[in-house]
Design a protein around this motif. Structure first.
Motif, mmCIF file in Angstrom:
data_model
loop_
_atom_site.group_PDB
_atom_site.id
_atom_site.type_symbol
_atom_site.label_atom_id
_atom_site.label_comp_id
_atom_site.label_asym_id
_atom_site.label_seq_id
_atom_site.Cartn_x
_atom_site.Cartn_y
_atom_site.Cartn_z
ATOM 1 N N PHE A 1 -70.491 -135.255 -48.791
ATOM 2 C CA PHE A 1 -71.075 -136.470 -49.359
ATOM 3 C C PHE A 1 -71.032 -137.624 -48.363
ATOM 4 O O PHE A 1 -71.918 -138.482 -48.369
ATOM 5 C CB PHE A 1 -70.333 -136.840 -50.642
ATOM 6 C CG PHE A 1 -70.413 -135.781 -51.705
ATOM 7 C CD1 PHE A 1 -71.589 -135.571 -52.395
ATOM 8 C CD2 PHE A 1 -69.317 -134.994 -52.001
ATOM 9 C CE1 PHE A 1 -71.673 -134.591 -53.379
ATOM 10 C CE2 PHE A 1 -69.389 -134.019 -52.979
ATOM 11 C CZ PHE A 1 -70.575 -133.816 -53.664
ATOM 12 N N ALA A 2 -70.014 -137.646 -47.511
ATOM 13 C CA ALA A 2 -69.934 -138.699 -46.497
ATOM 14 C C ALA A 2 -71.108 -138.608 -45.522
ATOM 15 O O ALA A 2 -71.709 -139.626 -45.153
ATOM 16 C CB ALA A 2 -68.611 -138.598 -45.745
ATOM 17 N N HIS A 3 -71.447 -137.387 -45.097
ATOM 18 C CA HIS A 3 -72.585 -137.212 -44.189
ATOM 19 C C HIS A 3 -73.901 -137.549 -44.880
ATOM 20 O O HIS A 3 -74.827 -138.081 -44.252
ATOM 21 C CB HIS A 3 -72.608 -135.776 -43.663
ATOM 22 C CG HIS A 3 -71.509 -135.488 -42.687
ATOM 23 N ND1 HIS A 3 -71.255 -136.282 -41.598
ATOM 24 C CD2 HIS A 3 -70.584 -134.483 -42.636
ATOM 25 C CE1 HIS A 3 -70.232 -135.792 -40.909
ATOM 26 N NE2 HIS A 3 -69.808 -134.704 -41.525
ATOM 27 N N ARG A 4 -73.995 -137.236 -46.166
ATOM 28 C CA ARG A 4 -75.210 -137.594 -46.910
ATOM 29 C C ARG A 4 -75.348 -139.111 -46.989
ATOM 30 O O ARG A 4 -76.456 -139.656 -46.872
ATOM 31 C CB ARG A 4 -75.171 -137.005 -48.318
ATOM 32 C CG ARG A 4 -75.349 -135.499 -48.365
ATOM 33 C CD ARG A 4 -75.617 -135.016 -49.774
ATOM 34 N NE ARG A 4 -76.867 -135.575 -50.300
ATOM 35 C CZ ARG A 4 -77.335 -135.314 -51.519
ATOM 36 N NH1 ARG A 4 -76.647 -134.520 -52.342
ATOM 37 N NH2 ARG A 4 -78.467 -135.849 -51.940
ATOM 38 N N ILE A 5 -74.250 -139.798 -47.179
ATOM 39 C CA ILE A 5 -74.278 -141.261 -47.225
ATOM 40 C C ILE A 5 -74.709 -141.821 -45.879
ATOM 41 O O ILE A 5 -75.499 -142.782 -45.816
ATOM 42 C CB ILE A 5 -72.898 -141.805 -47.645
ATOM 43 C CG1 ILE A 5 -72.630 -141.479 -49.124
ATOM 44 C CG2 ILE A 5 -72.813 -143.304 -47.411
ATOM 45 C CD1 ILE A 5 -71.249 -141.871 -49.602
ATOM 46 N N ILE B 1 -76.897 -143.939 -52.007
ATOM 47 C CA ILE B 1 -75.549 -144.179 -51.483
ATOM 48 C C ILE B 1 -74.557 -144.304 -52.634
ATOM 49 O O ILE B 1 -73.466 -143.717 -52.608
ATOM 50 C CB ILE B 1 -75.534 -145.459 -50.612
ATOM 51 C CG1 ILE B 1 -76.362 -145.253 -49.355
ATOM 52 C CG2 ILE B 1 -74.098 -145.840 -50.254
ATOM 53 C CD1 ILE B 1 -76.568 -146.518 -48.560
ATOM 54 N N GLU B 2 -74.930 -145.052 -53.662
ATOM 55 C CA GLU B 2 -74.044 -145.228 -54.813
ATOM 56 C C GLU B 2 -73.784 -143.902 -55.529
ATOM 57 O O GLU B 2 -72.656 -143.618 -55.927
ATOM 58 C CB GLU B 2 -74.667 -146.239 -55.777
ATOM 59 C CG GLU B 2 -74.725 -147.662 -55.220
ATOM 60 C CD GLU B 2 -75.470 -148.597 -56.152
ATOM 61 O OE1 GLU B 2 -76.027 -148.109 -57.167
ATOM 62 O OE2 GLU B 2 -75.498 -149.803 -55.875
ATOM 63 N N ARG B 3 -74.847 -143.097 -55.685
ATOM 64 C CA ARG B 3 -74.689 -141.807 -56.367
ATOM 65 C C ARG B 3 -73.754 -140.887 -55.597
ATOM 66 O O ARG B 3 -72.852 -140.263 -56.177
ATOM 67 C CB ARG B 3 -76.049 -141.136 -56.550
ATOM 68 C CG ARG B 3 -76.902 -141.736 -57.650
ATOM 69 C CD ARG B 3 -78.033 -140.784 -58.028
ATOM 70 N NE ARG B 3 -78.825 -140.407 -56.865
ATOM 71 C CZ ARG B 3 -79.893 -141.070 -56.439
ATOM 72 N NH1 ARG B 3 -80.283 -142.163 -57.083
ATOM 73 N NH2 ARG B 3 -80.576 -140.652 -55.387
#
Length: 305
Positions: free
Chosen positions: A120-124, A136-138
């Motif tokens: 999730f960090a990389h997706r953000i 980003i919030e999701r």
């Protein structure tokens, strides 16, 4: 163990790690876990005994940066559940044979949860480049999922499928391996002392040895005093049936307030020392700082935190 008890304990296990990371309601502590698990299992006393013992065991254990520590909270949940539901398993045996091993094993699952969260960090990071604030919030909220599952899944598996194994272990500890069960009982009772030892190593004891001595002295004196008064009252009540007065011991809140009073006095002394001025003030302050550093050698201070 009823299905709803397993469900509630599983949900609490998933919640407590989120509480520890962001909410900070104190329900994530071992004693909080003992309270919740004890209420769910219908034996509050056992839950508080196990939770309090585990709280003292990890009293001086902390994390720095992203380090993982033993999960005494999850260990408390399982130890309380099995101690209440398994016949012949005392809280002390549950602490040493279940709570401590589970707390140590959960370190690996804690690392796994951190590793899974990097997805999730990389997706953000990618969504930041696209200015996708909703995404980003999701994904920030999605990060709670691996954390919660890292506690909820092992607790559910242990409660749903591990009861037979734990029952067999308990029967063995009360049968052919009774000598081992006795040893585990002693070990469970000693573990809180280990936590105090870690805490005393962690705190600047050499610098504040006077307060430590006074604290132990006050506690001992008040304990002996009120125990003697209660014994005297019990004797008078036995001799005279009309004597109905009761004598209560000194509550822990009173000892905490005494400690707070000493802390306030020490704080005022520190403030007045730093704000003092006059001839030779700088040299005196330097000498005091140097002597403090020497006296506190080998201890972890606030600056190192």
């Amino acid at each position: 163990m009823a299905w709803w008890q397993i469900l509630l304990l599983t949900l609490y296990a998933g919640y407590e790690i989120l509480d520890e990371l962001q909410i900070y309601s104190s329900l994530n502590t071992p004693v909080g876990a003992g309270l919740i698990a004890g209420l769910i299992m219908g034996d509050l006393k056992t839950g508080l005994i196990i939770g309090g013992a585990m709280q003292l065991t990890v009293l001086g254990v902390g994390t720095f940066g992203g380090a993982s520590k033993i999960d005494a909270t999850t260990g408390t949940v399982l130890a309380t559940a099995f101690s209440v539901s398994i016949k012949g398993m005392s809280p002390q045996v549950a602490i040493s044979s279940i709570a401590v091993p589970v707390a140590a094993i959960m370190v690996q699952l804690d690392v796994l949860a951190r590793f899974a969260n990097t997805y999730f960090a990389h997706r953000i990071d990618h969504l930041i480049e696209e200015n996708n604030y909703k995404g980003i919030e999701r994904n920030f909220l999605y990060g709670a999922i691996p954390w919660a599952l890292s506690r909820a899944i092992p607790v559910f598996i242990a409660l749903a499928f591990g009861r037979g194994l734990v029952q067999t272990i308990a029967n063995s500890l009360n049968g052919n391996l009774k000598w081992l069960g006795t040893g585990l009982t002693v070990a469970g009772a000693v573990l809180p002392a280990v936590g105090f030892a870690i805490l005393l190593r962690y705190l600047p004891v050499k610098k504040h040895i006077a307060y430590l001595i006074m604290g132990f002295t006050f506690t001992t004196l008040f304990s002996v005093l009120f125990t003697s008064i209660q014994t005297l009252g019990t004797g008078l009540q036995a001799a005279n049936k009309s004597f109905t007065a009761t004598f209560n011991g000194l509550p822990m809140l009173a000892m905490a307030l005494i400690g707070l009073a000493f802390a306030i006095l020490h704080y005022k002394d520190e403030i007045s020392g730093k704000g003092g001025s006059g001839k030779g003030g700088t040299n005196e302050a330097a000498t005091t700082t140097e002597s403090t550093n020497v006296a506190s050698e080998g201890e972890i201070t606030d600056d190192e935190l």
